[in-house]
Design an enzyme around this catalytic site. Sequence first.
Site, PDB file in Angstrom:
ATOM      1  N   LYS A 174       0.837  -1.202   0.000  1.00  0.00           N
ATOM      2  CA  LYS A 174       0.000   0.000   0.000  1.00  0.00           C
ATOM      3  C   LYS A 174       0.872   1.252   0.000  1.00  0.00           C
ATOM      4  O   LYS A 174       2.098   1.181   0.131  1.00  0.00           O
ATOM      5  CB  LYS A 174      -0.911  -0.005   1.236  1.00  0.00           C
ATOM      6  CG  LYS A 174      -0.146  -0.023   2.552  1.00  0.00           C
ATOM      7  CD  LYS A 174      -1.067  -0.117   3.748  1.00  0.00           C
ATOM      8  CE  LYS A 174      -0.250  -0.140   5.031  1.00  0.00           C
ATOM      9  NZ  LYS A 174      -1.082  -0.134   6.241  1.00  0.00           N
ATOM     10  N   TYR A 211      16.816  29.934   8.203  1.00  0.00           N
ATOM     11  CA  TYR A 211      15.639  30.678   8.631  1.00  0.00           C
ATOM     12  C   TYR A 211      15.606  30.825  10.148  1.00  0.00           C
ATOM     13  O   TYR A 211      15.831  29.855  10.887  1.00  0.00           O
ATOM     14  CB  TYR A 211      14.364  29.973   8.175  1.00  0.00           C
ATOM     15  CG  TYR A 211      14.074  30.128   6.698  1.00  0.00           C
ATOM     16  CD1 TYR A 211      13.825  31.386   6.152  1.00  0.00           C
ATOM     17  CD2 TYR A 211      14.047  29.021   5.857  1.00  0.00           C
ATOM     18  CE1 TYR A 211      13.546  31.540   4.807  1.00  0.00           C
ATOM     19  CE2 TYR A 211      13.771  29.163   4.500  1.00  0.00           C
ATOM     20  CZ  TYR A 211      13.524  30.420   3.979  1.00  0.00           C
ATOM     21  OH  TYR A 211      13.255  30.567   2.645  1.00  0.00           O
TER      22      TYR A 211
END
Length: 371
Positions: free
Chosen positions: A35, A256
Amino acid sequence: MTPAAYAVLNLDAVRHNLSKVRSCAPSAKVMAVIKANGYGHGLLRIAEALQPVDAFAVARVDEGIRLRKAGFKNRIAVLEGFTCIEEFNELLDYQLEAVVHSVIQLEIFEAGTEPNETCAVWLKLDTGMNRLGFKAKEFSSAYQRLKQCTQVKQPINLMTHFACADDFNDDKTPKQICLFNETIAGLSGERSMANSAAILGWKQSLSDWVRPGVMLYGISPFPDSTGQQLGLRPVMELRSRLIAVKQIEAGDKVGYGGSWTCEKATIMGVVAIGYGDGYPRYAKVGTPVLVGGRRVPLIGRVSMDMITVDLGTGVHAKPGDPVTLWGDGLPVEEIAQWADTIPYALVCGVTQRVQLVEKHYELNLRQYYQR
């Protein structure tokens, strides 16, 4: 053109890991769980590598349809089953097997009007996962109702799922095994309990079928070990390259928010990968990265397209040098710990921007292809 970030997939490792499953459960049939796009490794590619298995398991109907349209003839079980008549009809059309876990599904079967179109089912018992499945007191009734349905292929298969099989100190797994065996006693049909953790650690859970998932990809289902320590081989290596190398001085802030401050002069490398590629946004400062085969620490915040690493002094790194984010010499399980997540999330989270390259194409990336 060589991609900046790419993942090398070793399909020989997939086949090795399947052999490990068979050695652990020699008497069981194997339902390979592929899956979520083969746990991020490519649904069709992984299915092809696992062709010897007795069946595949996917989460949703559309995944099973994709396999059928690609020509796969294996049995395919849909773990979430179906939720409406349209999905039910697709199951029939594409000869998929349904996990039955709710009254609504029983009612759809009972309303069936095409007895010549039958569907194999896996009736699910909720033994303590408390997610999908019938409780023990409801199970016999659900079983008998399915036995009366003309569109249910007989015999009915029986399954459950473990909640804590990755924890040997938790007594829930043996309780779930006991409840499953007690509830299905005397019922016909093949049984399935064991996931990856149970295959490796709970031999009393082995029955007619096993359902390996994460171990097929070389990843440990246990929090305190790596796949390699369990005799598995990692399938995916996430790679990129340096795109800049620069001197930074004591007091310089990187990235950042300026959350990391350089304590002494060093050489910084910028790597072309970030959370836009699936590298974990919350990987901590110090997370190891392999640059030219040498471990160096992550510094600053992970951004969308780049990360920064401390290369140290006295090194001769240059743009274009290879970088490994996880893989050979750097287990994905270790990176998951640094990012406060699980390895499943890392491999499933690799984005479409990352090219998937089979290992035998690695030396000539112009021949790569993505499925």
